[in-house]
Structures are given as structure tokens and as C-alpha cells.
Design a protein around this motif. Structure first.
Motif, short mmCIF file in Angstrom:
data_model
loop_
_atom_site.label_atom_id
_atom_site.label_comp_id
_atom_site.label_asym_id
_atom_site.label_seq_id
_atom_site.Cartn_x
_atom_site.Cartn_y
_atom_site.Cartn_z
N LEU A 1 0.82 -1.22 0.00
CA LEU A 1 0.00 0.00 0.00
C LEU A 1 0.85 1.26 0.00
CD1 LEU A 1 -2.62 -1.15 2.66
CD2 LEU A 1 -2.81 -1.26 0.15
N ASP A 2 0.33 2.28 -0.65
CA ASP A 2 0.93 3.61 -0.53
C ASP A 2 -0.14 4.56 0.00
OD1 ASP A 2 -0.56 4.71 -2.75
OD2 ASP A 2 0.91 3.84 -4.10
N ASP A 3 0.26 5.75 0.31
CA ASP A 3 -0.66 6.68 0.98
C ASP A 3 -1.95 6.92 0.22
OD1 ASP A 3 0.96 6.96 3.20
OD2 ASP A 3 1.98 8.76 2.44
N ASP A 4 -1.91 6.89 -1.10
CA ASP A 4 -3.12 7.13 -1.89
C ASP A 4 -4.14 6.01 -1.74
OD1 ASP A 4 -2.06 9.51 -2.85
OD2 ASP A 4 -1.25 8.58 -4.67
N ASP A 5 -3.68 4.81 -1.41
CA ASP A 5 -4.59 3.66 -1.28
C ASP A 5 -5.56 3.79 -0.11
OD1 ASP A 5 -3.56 2.10 -3.44
OD2 ASP A 5 -1.85 1.55 -2.18
N PHE A 6 -5.15 4.46 0.93
CA PHE A 6 -5.93 4.44 2.17
C PHE A 6 -7.28 5.16 2.08
CE2 PHE A 6 -1.56 3.66 3.59
CZ PHE A 6 -1.77 2.41 4.14
N ALA A 7 -7.42 6.07 1.14
CA ALA A 7 -8.69 6.78 0.97
C ALA A 7 -9.67 6.01 0.09
CB ALA A 7 -8.43 8.16 0.38
N ARG A 8 -9.21 4.93 -0.53
CA ARG A 8 -10.08 4.15 -1.43
C ARG A 8 -11.26 3.58 -0.65
NH1 ARG A 8 -9.75 -1.39 -2.82
NH2 ARG A 8 -7.68 -1.51 -1.89
N VAL A 9 -12.46 3.74 -1.17
CA VAL A 9 -13.66 3.19 -0.55
C VAL A 9 -13.72 1.69 -0.84
CG1 VAL A 9 -16.19 3.20 -0.58
CG2 VAL A 9 -14.92 5.36 -0.64
N VAL A 10 -13.88 0.90 0.23
CA VAL A 10 -13.90 -0.56 0.08
C VAL A 10 -15.25 -1.16 0.44
CG1 VAL A 10 -11.41 -0.80 0.42
CG2 VAL A 10 -12.94 -0.95 2.41
N ASP A 11 -16.16 -0.33 0.99
CA ASP A 11 -17.47 -0.84 1.39
C ASP A 11 -18.46 0.31 1.37
OD1 ASP A 11 -19.71 -2.01 2.58
OD2 ASP A 11 -18.59 -2.90 4.24
N THR A 12 -19.41 0.23 0.43
CA THR A 12 -20.41 1.29 0.30
C THR A 12 -21.71 0.99 1.04
OG1 THR A 12 -21.21 0.32 -1.76
CG2 THR A 12 -19.51 2.05 -1.95
N SER A 13 -21.74 -0.13 1.77
CA SER A 13 -22.97 -0.48 2.47
C SER A 13 -23.14 0.30 3.78
CB SER A 13 -23.02 -1.99 2.75
OG SER A 13 -22.00 -2.36 3.66
N TRP A 14 -22.17 1.13 4.14
CA TRP A 14 -22.24 1.94 5.34
C TRP A 14 -22.36 3.41 4.95
CZ3 TRP A 14 -22.40 -0.40 10.06
CH2 TRP A 14 -22.04 -1.74 10.11
N PRO B 1 -21.06 6.91 6.62
CA PRO B 1 -20.39 7.08 5.33
C PRO B 1 -19.74 5.78 4.86
CG PRO B 1 -19.00 7.95 7.07
CD PRO B 1 -20.29 7.51 7.73
N PRO B 2 -19.43 5.71 3.57
CA PRO B 2 -18.75 4.53 3.05
C PRO B 2 -17.41 4.30 3.76
CG PRO B 2 -19.58 5.89 1.26
CD PRO B 2 -19.74 6.68 2.53
N VAL B 3 -16.99 3.05 3.82
CA VAL B 3 -15.79 2.66 4.56
C VAL B 3 -14.58 2.72 3.64
CG1 VAL B 3 -14.70 0.79 5.86
CG2 VAL B 3 -17.17 1.18 6.06
N THR B 4 -13.56 3.42 4.09
CA THR B 4 -12.31 3.48 3.33
C THR B 4 -11.40 2.31 3.74
OG1 THR B 4 -11.19 4.83 4.99
CG2 THR B 4 -12.39 6.01 3.21
N LEU B 5 -10.38 2.08 2.95
CA LEU B 5 -9.41 1.05 3.27
C LEU B 5 -8.77 1.31 4.63
CD1 LEU B 5 -7.66 -1.43 2.54
CD2 LEU B 5 -6.16 0.14 1.29
N ALA B 6 -8.40 2.55 4.90
CA ALA B 6 -7.80 2.89 6.19
C ALA B 6 -8.76 2.57 7.34
CB ALA B 6 -7.40 4.37 6.22
N ALA B 7 -10.01 2.96 7.20
CA ALA B 7 -10.99 2.71 8.26
C ALA B 7 -11.20 1.21 8.47
CB ALA B 7 -12.31 3.40 7.94
N ARG B 8 -11.23 0.44 7.38
CA ARG B 8 -11.43 -1.01 7.50
C ARG B 8 -10.26 -1.65 8.25
NH1 ARG B 8 -14.94 -4.17 4.88
NH2 ARG B 8 -16.24 -2.62 5.89
N LEU B 9 -9.05 -1.28 7.92
CA LEU B 9 -7.89 -1.86 8.59
C LEU B 9 -7.83 -1.45 10.06
CD1 LEU B 9 -5.23 -1.53 5.75
CD2 LEU B 9 -6.31 -3.64 6.59
N VAL B 10 -8.15 -0.21 10.35
CA VAL B 10 -8.18 0.23 11.75
C VAL B 10 -9.28 -0.51 12.52
CG1 VAL B 10 -8.69 2.21 13.26
CG2 VAL B 10 -7.09 2.45 11.35
#
Length: 172
Positions: free
Chosen positions: A123-136, A138-147
Motif C-alpha cells: 500500500l501507498d498513501d493514496d490507497d488508504f482513501a479508497r472506498v472498500v465498502d459502500t454499504s455503510w 459514510p462509506p468505509v475506506t481502506l484505512a478505516a477497515r484496517l483500523v
């Protein structure tokens, strides 16, 4: 590596260390000890936290879960559906996580941790803002999912350590 990937790597390694301390050298009676009839066991907690991490990280990687792909489901031999992660399980189901070896608990966790660390390293810094789950919302970003995975896993790993301590202090 970026500061974010360094931090995530450190966090997942801390979970792994805590899992090892909770399980290493513990006999079956400690791994399956319950403080009361509704309480979680060390074995269930470690299985559950690893299943959750496996599910989320495998989704992020776009791969089958190690639970099935790596043969862990067969090795554990639990009486649950292959997709079970422990979420919402009853006290009876918690008690069914028995007869699982320390080596398998640690082996499965280590395999999932290795996959996680390999993924985080890409991963690089740009990856963390990517939305990985739109069922929430706000939608869940990669960073939020890992945290979220880290938070859940650390809580359960700490609980497993606590349960082991209670079991050992109780003379189990």
C-alpha cells in the motif's frame, strides 16, 4: 514504506504477539476455560479474531480466505458452517471450539497475519482513501477497515490474555 504502513504493520505484529502469549504453552483446559457458562474461551477468542481478520483482509486482497484455501477449516474440524466467523454465536457454539491444538490456533493466526503484512506492504498513501465498502454511511475506506480490524483484534487478543490469566490463577 510510509508512516501509515509502518504503523499498520506494527499494530498487526502486536496482535500476533499478544495471540502467541495467550496461546503458547497453554493446555487444552486453559484454552477452553470459561469464567462462567456464557463466557468466551481463549480458543474461541483467538479463532474468532483470526476469522474476522482473514475475512476482511481476503476481501481486500481479492483472494479466497485462508480458512478454506489453506485447509484450516478441515484442520480445526469445528461443527460450524464454513463461513462462520463467530459473530453472533451462542454460548453453546462458543463451547464447541475445543480440541483445537495450540499449533493450529497459532498457525492459522500466523498465516493470516503473514497475508495481512504482505498486503499492507503493497500500500501507498493514496490507497488508504479508497472506498472498500459502500454499504455503510459514510462509506468505509481502506484505512478505516484496517483500523477496525486492528481495534477488534486487539480487544479480543487482550480478552484472550485475560481469560488465560483468570484460568491459571483459578488453578485450572
Amino acid at each position: 514504506m510510509s508512516a501509515m504502513t509502518d504503523t499498520l504493520t506494527d499494530a498487526f505484529k502486536r496482535i500476533q504477539q499478544t495471540v502467541h502469549r495467550a496461546v503458547d504453552g497453554a493446555p487444552e483446559k486453559v484454552l477452553t476455560f470459561r469464567a462462567d457458562g456464557e463466557a468466551n474461551t481463549v480458543a474461541w477468542l483467538v479463532w474468532h479474531l483470526t476469522r474476522v481478520q482473514d475475512g476482511h483482509v481476503s476481501d481486500l486482497v481479492g483472494a479466497d480466505q485462508l480458512w478454506t484455501e489453506g485447509g484450516w477449516h478441515d484442520r480445526f474440524g469445528l461443527p460450524f458452517d464454513v463461513d462462520a466467523t463467530g459473530y453472533g454465536q451462542s454460548a453453546t457454539e462458543v463451547a464447541a471450539v475445543r480440541g483445537v491444538s495450540r499449533d493450529d490456533l497459532i498457525g492459522y493466526h500466523d498465516a493470516v497475519c503473514a497475508r495481512t503484512l504482505d498486503f499492507v506492504a503493497t500500500l501507498d498513501d493514496d490507497d488508504f482513501a479508497r472506498v472498500v465498502d459502500t454499504s455503510w454511511d459514510p462509506p468505509v475506506t481502506l484505512a478505516a477497515r484496517l483500523v477496525s480490524v486492528i481495534s477488534d483484534d486487539l480487544q479480543h487478543a487482550g480478552q484472550a490474555s485475560f481469560v488465560r490469566g483468570v484460568a491459571e490463577r483459578s488453578g485450572v
